[in-house]
Design an enzyme around this catalytic site. Structure first.
Site, PDB file in Angstrom:
ATOM      1  CD  GLU A 157     -12.050  17.389 -24.989  1.00  0.00           C
ATOM      2  OE1 GLU A 157     -11.889  17.771 -26.175  1.00  0.00           O
ATOM      3  OE2 GLU A 157     -12.657  18.065 -24.146  1.00  0.00           O
TER       4      GLU A 157
ATOM      5  CG  HIS B 243     -23.290  18.754 -23.027  1.00  0.00           C
ATOM      6  ND1 HIS B 243     -23.553  19.202 -24.297  1.00  0.00           N
ATOM      7  CD2 HIS B 243     -22.098  19.309 -22.682  1.00  0.00           C
ATOM      8  CE1 HIS B 243     -22.583  20.000 -24.702  1.00  0.00           C
ATOM      9  NE2 HIS B 243     -21.679  20.082 -23.741  1.00  0.00           N
TER      10      HIS B 243
END
Lengths: 345, 316
Positions: free
Chosen positions: A76, A145
């Site tokens: 990322e 998450h």
């Protein structure tokens, strides 16, 4: 949270109006902008051969080829930074984070580079880039998450932060975001990618920085954004049944913020309920409360109501998760606290 | 050897040296705030590199950025004014010492977070390839950057996507005050290229001609084959990490050893041996005038208007 029955009120369906799921509305936005402008490309994990982790880019690799639909490895920081560099060099990247939970690996790039380049270079650099992906909790994804990061990103001058709810707004705002010359953080939701709503054929844009008044009433202003707009709609339904008419303001854009829309509504209803998935502590909702309480203090008939997630990382168990997230019951309780003493017509 | 080239290299290196010395003086006079990282000793790297770049090539570096900015053609006046926080600075007093820019000359900064500008450099190269441009991107980093995540991610993506980028480690043997042997298991830093894999080279960073040759070869690889390169340039900074650092972690003898090979003295002596002493002395005087002019310009320039404090946040 349940979202299945709430879209009917928000997207009043008329005969012959086309309905699209949010994932398809997003794809249409990206495809239209890529057809319009060669400089626009999509990069992220699984966006190509896999059609996107949530199928938002279905068929786009076939349509645009690997030069413009780029599968990135799990890196990322790397691919966000490549996007930022490409944007400074004149391209207009769309960077997909599979979810915004993983954007933390890239947050230095987003905050320290993308958001600050313009200031540090005194306007000589600009960074027209969109970071998009799923934000917030879904069903039992557990603590790592299920983060809701609107407050993190909205805190940063230099970023534009968008959190639309409906398919119509998702498409129109994403197109505006891609055309904007600033770095944009664009929050979607895992829970609503399949949610359908009216998306007319053909070109339209939803302007950045404009809230949408989804329903009108004189007794209470409910403010929310992202998928909690659907929760807010349910809360408003319940309140109507109990004789309370609500303005429901979907902010859509968190930074810049449509202060005028908020002030206009609150000046009419004199009572506010904010529903957010953020934790309360140092949050976006707390900022809204501050803004209302300072700018239009005289208009308020009650302290600003605010429903947030509890101050705990998201636990896994369903019974715990449902308590941590804002619920209809908590919202109604807070609404009645705000409405205390009001004379209903 | 081309006398004109040698004199230009000498001029450019001396400009950086004198710029940095004046910056140190102004810092001690408290006219410069914040951090000030000087490039003194490493001039051959920026100058040798810039001398083989085309106008299409991007150059980007970390926070020790004055030398690269000047070597790429940035104005000494605008650089000095930036250090003094003046509105005439190359970033209008918004950037400061660590954030110099000259975007028109494709000098892209000036970045303050170690290693974080490497993905950015890969992004410039990505755009060059996407647009089928002829240019490449040069990215300087310190030896302190080779252990941080973005180093790996940028190297990885550059190799995977065949990006026309050259990463140049300016190995000055100290990550701030920590010696290289405490941060790297080997002093052959270009070895890190092997796993991606990527072409690699090692060069004497005090030899401006060796730097030119190494960078030129890497640029050719980038432009013609779209292949990245990792170069380790061995160099030395004579001053501390920043002005706040007296550099007590190394011996005077070590510094003196490097100074004996000083790239500016070496090239100055070469000019003299070519019978160009008069020319060299003339360059020395011209640089002195340019630096004094830059300082005067910076000191006489106005501060930014406080009412513009919130300018340059968004493109309107």
């Amino acid at each position: 949270m349940e979202v299945s029955n709430s879209e009917d009120k928000i997207n009043q369906t008329l005969p012959n109006q086309r309905e699209l799921a949010i994932r398809d509305a997003l794809r249409e936005a990206m495809e239209e902008e890529m057809l319009r402008d060669e400089r626009v490309f999509l990069m992220g994990e699984e966006v190509g051969s896999y059609d996107g982790a949530y199928k938002c880019s279905r068929g786009m690799l076939e349509k645009f080829g690997p030069k413009r639909v780029i599968d990135a490895p799990i890196a990322e920081c790397g691919f966000a930074g490549v996007g930022i560099g490409a944007a400074m060099a004149g391209l207009r990247p769309i960077i997909e984070f599979m979810t915004f939970n993983f954007s933390l690996i890239a947050i230095d790039q987003i905050i320290n580079t993308a958001a600050k380049a313009r200031l540090m270079s005194a306007g000589r650099l600009s960074c027209p880039i969109v970071f998009r992906g799923a934000g917030g909790a879904a069903f039992q994804l557990a603590a790592q998450h299920a983060n809701s990061f609107e407050s993190f990103y909205a805190y940063t001058p230099g970023l534009i932060v968008l959190a639309p709810a409906t398919p119509y707004d998702m498409k129109g705002l994403l197109k505006s975001a891609i055309r904007d010359d600033n770095p944009v953080v664009f929050f979607e939701s895992e829970l609503t990618y399949s949610l359908k709503g009216v998306v007319p054929e053909g070109e339209y844009l939803v302007p950045i920085g404009k809230a949408d008044l989804k329903r009108e009433g004189n007794d209470l202003t409910i403010i929310s954004w992202s998928k909690n707009v659907f929760l807010a709609e349910k809360v408003a339904d319940e309140l109507v049944a109990q004789g309370v008419e609500c303005d429901l303001l979907d902010l859509r854009s968190l930074r810049p913020l449509d202060k005028e829309a908020i002030f206009k509504s609150v000046s009419k209803t004199h009572r506010v309920l904010i529903i957010q998935e953020q934790h309360l502590f140092a949050s976006y909702g707390a900022f809204l409360s501050h803004l209302i309480s300072t700018e239009i203090f005289d208009e308020l008939d009650a302290p600003v109501g605010l429903v947030s997630s509890l101050e705990v990382p998201m636990p896994y168990s369903k019974s715990l998760e449902s308590v941590v997230m804002p619920s209809k019951d908590r919202c109604l309780k807070e609404a009645w606290r705000v409405l205390e003493g009001v004379k209903l017509s | 050897m081309d006398n004109e080239l040698i004199t230009e290299l000498y001029r450019s290196m001396l400009l950086i040296r004198r710029f940095e010395e004046e910056a140190a003086r102004l810092y001690q006079e408290r006219k410069i705030g914040g951090f000030l990282h000087l490039y003194i000793g490493q001039e051959a790297l920026a100058v040798g590199t810039a001398s083989v770049l085309d106008s299409e090539d991007y150059l980007v570096t970390a926070y020790r950025c004055h030398g690269h900015y000047l070597a790429r053609g940035g104005s000494a006046r605008a650089g000095m004014a930036e250090l003094l926080g003046k509105v005439t600075g190359c970033a209008e007093g918004r950037g400061g010492s660590m954030h110099f820019y000259d975007v028109e000359k494709k000098f892209m900064g000036g970045w303050g977070i170690v290693g974080a500008h490497m993905p950015l450099a890969a992004g410039f190269a990505f755009a060059q390839k996407y647009n089928q441009e002829s240019g490449a991107t040069i990215c300087f980093l310190g030896d302190g950057a080779i252990n941080i995540g973005p180093f790996h991610e940028a190297m990885s993506l550059a190799a995977l996507w065949n990006l026309p980028v050259v990463f140049v480690i300016e190995n000055n043997y100290f990550a701030m005050g920590t010696p290289l042997h405490k941060t790297s298991p080997t002093d052959d830093l270009s070895l890190r290229a092997l796993g991606y894999p990527m072409a690699r080279d090692t060069v004497d960073g005090h030899d401006v001609f060796a730097v030119r040759a190494s960078i030129h070869a890497a640029l050719t690889r980038a432009r013609e084959q779209h292949l990245p390169t990792l170069i380790e340039a061995k160099t030395y900074r004579y001053r501390g990490h920043s002005m706040a650092d007296p550099a007590k972690y190394r011996t005077k003898e070590e510094v003196e050893d490097w100074r004996k090979r000083d790239p500016i003295l070496t090239l100055g002596a070469k000019l003299e041996s070519f019978g160009l002493k008069t020319l060299r002395d003339q360059i020395d005087r011209e640089i002195e005038e340019e630096i004094l002019d830059a300082v005067k310009f910076a000191e006489e320039s106005p501060e930014p208007d406080p009412s513009t404090a919130e300018k340059y946040v968004y493109v309107e």
